[in-house]
Write an enzyme that holds these catalytic residues in place. Structure first.
Site, PDB file in Angstrom:
ATOM      1  N   GLU A  78       0.812  -1.225   0.000  1.00 13.20           N
ATOM      2  CA  GLU A  78       0.000   0.000   0.000  1.00 13.20           C
ATOM      3  C   GLU A  78       0.845   1.274   0.000  1.00 13.20           C
ATOM      4  O   GLU A  78       1.875   1.356   0.661  1.00 13.20           O
ATOM      5  CB  GLU A  78      -0.898  -0.003   1.243  1.00 13.20           C
ATOM      6  CG  GLU A  78      -1.913   1.126   1.288  1.00 13.20           C
ATOM      7  CD  GLU A  78      -3.066   0.766   2.195  1.00 13.20           C
ATOM      8  OE1 GLU A  78      -4.022   0.114   1.725  1.00 13.20           O
ATOM      9  OE2 GLU A  78      -3.015   1.130   3.386  1.00 13.20           O
TER      10      GLU A  78
ATOM     11  N   LYS B 123       0.673   4.641   1.527  1.00 15.90           N
ATOM     12  CA  LYS B 123      -0.051   5.198   2.679  1.00 15.90           C
ATOM     13  C   LYS B 123       0.816   6.265   3.334  1.00 15.90           C
ATOM     14  O   LYS B 123       1.771   5.955   4.038  1.00 15.90           O
ATOM     15  CB  LYS B 123      -0.325   4.036   3.662  1.00 15.90           C
ATOM     16  CG  LYS B 123      -1.141   4.391   4.888  1.00 15.90           C
ATOM     17  CD  LYS B 123      -1.415   3.141   5.735  1.00 15.90           C
ATOM     18  CE  LYS B 123      -2.431   3.366   6.810  1.00 15.90           C
ATOM     19  NZ  LYS B 123      -2.705   2.169   7.613  1.00 15.90           N
TER      20      LYS B 123
ATOM     21  N   LYS C 225      -8.211   2.447  -2.762  1.00 19.73           N
ATOM     22  CA  LYS C 225      -8.642   2.170  -1.389  1.00 19.73           C
ATOM     23  C   LYS C 225      -9.202   3.467  -0.822  1.00 19.73           C
ATOM     24  O   LYS C 225      -8.477   4.418  -0.545  1.00 19.73           O
ATOM     25  CB  LYS C 225      -7.472   1.655  -0.550  1.00 19.73           C
ATOM     26  CG  LYS C 225      -7.939   0.946   0.713  1.00 19.73           C
ATOM     27  CD  LYS C 225      -6.854   0.036   1.234  1.00 19.73           C
ATOM     28  CE  LYS C 225      -7.383  -1.032   2.156  1.00 19.73           C
ATOM     29  NZ  LYS C 225      -8.012  -0.537   3.363  1.00 19.73           N
TER      30      LYS C 225
ATOM     31  N   GLU D  72     -14.585  -5.520   2.003  1.00 21.88           N
ATOM     32  CA  GLU D  72     -13.933  -5.595   3.322  1.00 21.88           C
ATOM     33  C   GLU D  72     -14.939  -5.889   4.428  1.00 21.88           C
ATOM     34  O   GLU D  72     -15.971  -5.235   4.528  1.00 21.88           O
ATOM     35  CB  GLU D  72     -13.241  -4.260   3.580  1.00 21.88           C
ATOM     36  CG  GLU D  72     -12.486  -4.216   4.891  1.00 21.88           C
ATOM     37  CD  GLU D  72     -11.751  -2.905   5.042  1.00 21.88           C
ATOM     38  OE1 GLU D  72     -10.815  -2.642   4.271  1.00 21.88           O
ATOM     39  OE2 GLU D  72     -12.132  -2.132   5.942  1.00 21.88           O
TER      40      GLU D  72
ATOM     41  N   ASN E 182     -10.486  -7.060   7.599  1.00 23.31           N
ATOM     42  CA  ASN E 182      -9.645  -6.013   8.175  1.00 23.31           C
ATOM     43  C   ASN E 182      -9.437  -6.285   9.666  1.00 23.31           C
ATOM     44  O   ASN E 182     -10.393  -6.397  10.431  1.00 23.31           O
ATOM     45  CB  ASN E 182     -10.245  -4.625   7.945  1.00 23.31           C
ATOM     46  CG  ASN E 182      -9.174  -3.547   8.051  1.00 23.31           C
ATOM     47  OD1 ASN E 182      -8.255  -3.667   8.865  1.00 23.31           O
ATOM     48  ND2 ASN E 182      -9.267  -2.527   7.231  1.00 23.31           N
TER      49      ASN E 182
ATOM     50  N   GLU F 136      -6.084  -7.948   6.022  1.00 24.74           N
ATOM     51  CA  GLU F 136      -5.657  -6.546   5.898  1.00 24.74           C
ATOM     52  C   GLU F 136      -5.322  -5.936   7.266  1.00 24.74           C
ATOM     53  O   GLU F 136      -6.044  -6.173   8.234  1.00 24.74           O
ATOM     54  CB  GLU F 136      -6.784  -5.686   5.313  1.00 24.74           C
ATOM     55  CG  GLU F 136      -7.383  -6.153   4.015  1.00 24.74           C
ATOM     56  CD  GLU F 136      -8.637  -5.329   3.682  1.00 24.74           C
ATOM     57  OE1 GLU F 136      -9.511  -5.853   3.006  1.00 24.74           O
ATOM     58  OE2 GLU F 136      -8.737  -4.167   4.132  1.00 24.74           O
ATOM     59  N   SER F 137      -4.258  -5.154   7.285  1.00 24.09           N
ATOM     60  CA  SER F 137      -3.868  -4.312   8.432  1.00 24.09           C
ATOM     61  C   SER F 137      -3.120  -5.055   9.542  1.00 24.09           C
ATOM     62  O   SER F 137      -3.426  -6.207   9.869  1.00 24.09           O
ATOM     63  CB  SER F 137      -5.082  -3.640   9.101  1.00 24.09           C
ATOM     64  OG  SER F 137      -5.809  -2.883   8.196  1.00 24.09           O
TER      65      SER F 137
HETATM   66  O1  LIG Z   1      -5.021   2.927   9.141  1.00 21.80           O
HETATM   67  C1  LIG Z   1      -5.864   3.508   9.834  1.00 21.80           C
HETATM   68  O2  LIG Z   1      -5.575   4.169  10.843  1.00 21.80           O
HETATM   69  C2  LIG Z   1      -7.325   3.458   9.469  1.00 21.80           C
HETATM   70  C3  LIG Z   1      -8.249   4.089  10.287  1.00 21.80           C
HETATM   71  C4  LIG Z   1      -9.591   4.088   9.954  1.00 21.80           C
HETATM   72  C5  LIG Z   1     -10.030   3.438   8.825  1.00 21.80           C
HETATM   73  C6  LIG Z   1      -9.114   2.790   7.993  1.00 21.80           C
HETATM   74  C7  LIG Z   1      -7.774   2.798   8.304  1.00 21.80           C
HETATM   75  N1  LIG Z   1      -6.839   2.196   7.494  1.00 21.80           N
HETATM   76  C8  LIG Z   1      -7.105   1.740   6.167  1.00 21.80           C
HETATM   77  C9  LIG Z   1      -6.588   0.374   5.961  1.00 21.80           C
HETATM   78  O3  LIG Z   1      -7.387  -0.513   5.830  1.00 21.80           O
HETATM   79  C10 LIG Z   1      -5.109   0.158   5.995  1.00 21.80           C
HETATM   80  O4  LIG Z   1      -4.474   1.230   5.397  1.00 21.80           O
HETATM   81  C11 LIG Z   1      -4.583  -1.108   5.328  1.00 21.80           C
HETATM   82  O5  LIG Z   1      -5.303  -2.240   5.654  1.00 21.80           O
HETATM   83  C12 LIG Z   1      -3.107  -1.310   5.716  1.00 21.80           C
HETATM   84  O6  LIG Z   1      -2.977  -1.377   7.130  1.00 21.80           O
HETATM   85  P1  LIG Z   1      -1.536  -1.302   7.840  1.00 21.80           P
HETATM   86  O7  LIG Z   1      -0.666  -2.346   7.210  1.00 21.80           O
HETATM   87  O8  LIG Z   1      -1.803  -1.579   9.277  1.00 21.80           O
HETATM   88  O9  LIG Z   1      -0.991   0.060   7.600  1.00 21.80           O
END
Ligand SMILES: O=C(O)c1ccccc1NCC(=O)[C@H](O)[C@H](O)COP(=O)(O)O
Length: 253
Positions: free
Chosen positions: A44, A46, A106, A155, A176, A205-206
């Protein structure tokens, strides 16, 4: 008010200001088939996030996208929301212009106009979030996305949302791990659902920041992981991305 409700409020205002935009229709890219075998990394772009603030301010988006592709990413996710993530449709276009792999828009999509923008700026996949949409709207937006040539990543955060997503045809399902109320991440969110639904192709995800986390998700049945912050914090993301792609619990202490 939950954070998602706040974001959706902003999106309603933004959508009302979006002018119609030209799109060239294509066929969807059959994303689900591409993800069925193997273990895939969706990396991503970001810049910042509500939970972590600024992650990387000066990003050469095109250069980073090239690095992701060369290191073996299957798809690149681009956060296009400006208010909460400092992203943009220009970022999406810069990525789509330099890579040959699919690009995911996204965002918090609630309207057909946003799907048109995603398509116009080069996405081949769009995110739809079950928690943000009435099931009827989710069906309508999924059908519209596919009709203009966008595949859909849907998602979910829990089993009730998964049941709604499973009603849709030909979509890839992402779980997520981030709780949108508390921002806490727990890999168990994905692991629990993947173990209960072993025949579904899932993206987790995340919250994936280590090779061990990636290996646990792979072992539990993830077909792909979506990684943002951990890759963005790397000056050069190549090594981490390669390690995530080839991860195995056998090589983790
Ligand atoms: O990332 C956040 O803080 C967030 C807060 C509220 C809604 C969505 C959010 N993130 C979007 C995503 O889903 C993430 O960017 C993506 O899954 C990657 O996650 P990460 O690897 O933890 O940065």
């Amino acid at each position: 008010m939950s954070y998602l409700t706040k974001i959706i409020g902003t999106k309603i205002e933004e959508v009302s200001r979006m002018e119609p935009i030209d799109i060239t229709m294509t066929e969807p890219i059959a994303l689900l088939n591409r993800m069925r075998d193997g273990f895939h990394i969706i990396s991503e772009i970001k810049r910042s996030s509500p939970s972590k603030g600024m992650i990387r301010e000066d990003v050469n988006v095109a250069e980073r996208a090239r690095q992701y592709e060369q290191a073996g990413a299957t798809m690149i996710s681009v956060l296009t929301d400006t208010t909460y993530f400092n992203g943009s449709f220009e970022d999406l276009q810069q990525v789509a212009d330099v890579v040959t792999i699919p690009v995911l828009c996204k965002d918090f999509i609630i309207d057909e106009r946003q799907l048109d923008y995603a398509k116009h700026y080069g996405a081949s996949v769009a995110l739809l979030i079950v928690a943000a949409l009435h099931p009827k709207r989710l069906h309508e937006l999924t059908r519209y996305a596919r009709s203009i040539g966008l595949d859909v990543l849907v998602e979910v955060h829990d089993e009730a949302e998964l049941h709604i997503a499973l009603e849709l045809d030909d979509v890839l399902i992402g779980i997520n791990n981030r709780d949108l109320k508390t921002f806490e991440v727990s890999l168990e969110t994905s692991i629990d659902l993947m173990e209960r639904y072993p025949d579904v192709t899932f993206v987790s995800e995340s919250g994936v920041s280590t090779v061990e986390a990636a290996a646990r998700l792979k072992e539990a049945g993830a077909s792909a992981i979506l990684v943002g912050e951990a890759l963005m914090r790397e000056e050069n993301p190549t090594r981490l991305l390669e390690e995530l792609k080839t991860c195995s619990l056998k090589f983790v202490d």
